[in-house]
Design a protein around this motif. Structure first.
Motif, mmCIF file in Angstrom:
data_model
loop_
_atom_site.group_PDB
_atom_site.id
_atom_site.type_symbol
_atom_site.label_atom_id
_atom_site.label_comp_id
_atom_site.label_asym_id
_atom_site.label_seq_id
_atom_site.Cartn_x
_atom_site.Cartn_y
_atom_site.Cartn_z
ATOM 1 N N ILE A 7 38.570 80.762 60.707
ATOM 2 C CA ILE A 7 39.001 80.286 59.393
ATOM 3 C C ILE A 7 40.193 81.107 58.906
ATOM 4 C CG2 ILE A 7 38.319 79.835 57.003
ATOM 5 C CD1 ILE A 7 35.427 79.794 57.903
ATOM 6 N N GLU A 12 42.419 82.837 49.171
ATOM 7 C CA GLU A 12 41.391 81.801 49.012
ATOM 8 C C GLU A 12 40.163 82.330 48.273
ATOM 9 O OE1 GLU A 12 41.987 78.835 49.677
ATOM 10 O OE2 GLU A 12 43.438 78.707 51.317
ATOM 11 N N ILE A 75 49.653 79.135 59.958
ATOM 12 C CA ILE A 75 48.227 78.842 60.060
ATOM 13 C C ILE A 75 47.722 79.083 61.483
ATOM 14 C CG2 ILE A 75 46.507 77.000 59.914
ATOM 15 C CD1 ILE A 75 48.281 75.755 57.699
ATOM 16 N N ASP A 97 39.490 75.123 57.532
ATOM 17 C CA ASP A 97 40.175 75.676 56.373
ATOM 18 C C ASP A 97 39.198 76.484 55.524
ATOM 19 O OD1 ASP A 97 42.559 74.589 57.114
ATOM 20 O OD2 ASP A 97 42.764 73.225 55.407
ATOM 21 N N ASP A 99 38.747 76.271 52.318
ATOM 22 C CA ASP A 99 38.463 75.622 51.029
ATOM 23 C C ASP A 99 37.612 74.373 51.223
ATOM 24 O OD1 ASP A 99 40.343 74.111 52.324
ATOM 25 O OD2 ASP A 99 41.656 73.841 50.588
ATOM 26 N N ALA A 149 42.243 70.283 58.673
ATOM 27 C CA ALA A 149 41.345 71.165 57.924
ATOM 28 C C ALA A 149 40.025 71.414 58.630
ATOM 29 C CB ALA A 149 41.074 70.572 56.537
ATOM 30 N N HIS A 195 36.738 68.914 50.033
ATOM 31 C CA HIS A 195 37.988 69.649 50.206
ATOM 32 C C HIS A 195 38.450 70.089 48.812
ATOM 33 C CE1 HIS A 195 42.164 69.779 52.369
ATOM 34 N NE2 HIS A 195 41.653 70.957 52.156
ATOM 35 N N THR A 199 45.478 68.579 50.228
ATOM 36 C CA THR A 199 46.387 68.993 51.291
ATOM 37 C C THR A 199 47.824 69.126 50.792
ATOM 38 O OG1 THR A 199 45.020 67.938 52.976
ATOM 39 C CG2 THR A 199 47.332 68.366 53.545
#
Length: 283
Positions: A7, A12, A75, A97, A99, A149, A195, A199
């Motif tokens: 992750i 975050e 990422i 992701d 989140d 994600a 989510h 995005t």
């Protein structure tokens, strides 16, 4: 079935705890979860440490990089910082992701899909975002596409595609290459993942040109790029993005940017794209 999860997380603090909590409640627990704290300046690190103290299968890697929130290389480079800390004793590798809130049976259901089909290379559910106090499908792509994600790969498929490309468009290239190597892809309508951040909500402004560059790197060619750019701009309800995407494509072409796929793979990708587009028109 052993699930390893990486992750990447950049600032975050508002969501990483909820993500890890949802993974800790899975009916099939992951064997390893690595959170890559990528240059966070908020409380991300301390929140993850609080989970590490409770769950032996969670770990953290702290890295320093750019503080710009860009899709693609940042990422995936962070992903590899976590992946490199893992051994090879996994059946499924996931890039999630920081989140997301997963339903309790998410990993168990994905495991069942992989177990029932030896040719299944990738599988996932769908992202839902909150709007007007209701959770609705984050409808940015076709329903046969797995969002970046929440990627889950069978080990051999992951290795066959050369793992993940550190560039914008990595989450499309992986599926195209999986099909090139004769792997199937599955999306499960019954798996609704919350989510928490739409995005691209925090992406740097320069990222809008990277989409066209990605299409060039996938060897789409001009016509498929133009059609794809127009469709994506329409999806995002912002036609000015079409010009941005095409500008990115021509900039990459004029600068002779190195494609991410071979000529043979590019030919396969173009045929696959044309087949998909013509099918929608009943041709």
């Amino acid at each position: 079935m052993n699930f390893y999860i990486v992750i990447p997380a950049h600032n975050e603090a508002d969501s990483i705890g909820l993500t890890l909590e949802s993974l800790a409640k899975q009916t099939l627990l992951p064997k390893r979860v690595v959170v890559v704290n990528d240059h966070s300046t908020d409380e991300t690190q301390s929140i993850v440490e609080s989970f590490i103290s409770k769950y032996h299968w969670i770990s953290q890697v702290n890295v320093v990089s750019s503080d710009k929130h860009l899709p693609g290389s940042k990422i995936i480079n962070a992903f590899y910082k976590g992946y490199d800390t893992l051994d090879d004793d996994y059946d499924v590798i996931c890039k999630f992701d920081a989140d997301l809130i997963f339903p309790n049976t998410y990993l168990e259901t994905i495991s069942q899909h992989f177990s029932s089909s030896p040719t299944l290379g990738m599988a996932a559910g769908f992202c839902y975002i909150e709007k007007n106090n209701d959770w609705i499908l984050e409808d940015l792509t076709n329903k046969d596409h797995i969002r970046g994600a929440l990627k889950a790969y069978r080990k051999q498929c992951f290795l066959d595609i050369g793992k993940l490309k550190p560039a914008m468009g990595w989450d499309t290239i992986d599926e195209l290459l999986a099909k090139f190597y004769h792997w199937n892809i599955l999306t499960d309508d019954n798996l609704h993942v919350k989510h928490l951040k739409p995005t691209g909500a925090s992406y740097n402004k320069s990222s809008k040109y990277m989409q066209g560059e990605a299409m060039y790197k996938m060897r789409y060619g001009f016509t498929i790029t133009a059609i794809s750019a127009f469709k994506l701009a329409m999806k995002k309800k912002n036609l000015s993005l079409f010009n941005d995407y095409m500008s990115g494509y021509f900039k990459a072409k004029n600068n002779n940017v190195q494609p991410l796929v071979s000529p043979e793979q590019g030919n396969f990708i173009r045929k696959l794209r044309w087949k998909g587009m013509l099918k929608k028109f009943g041709i």
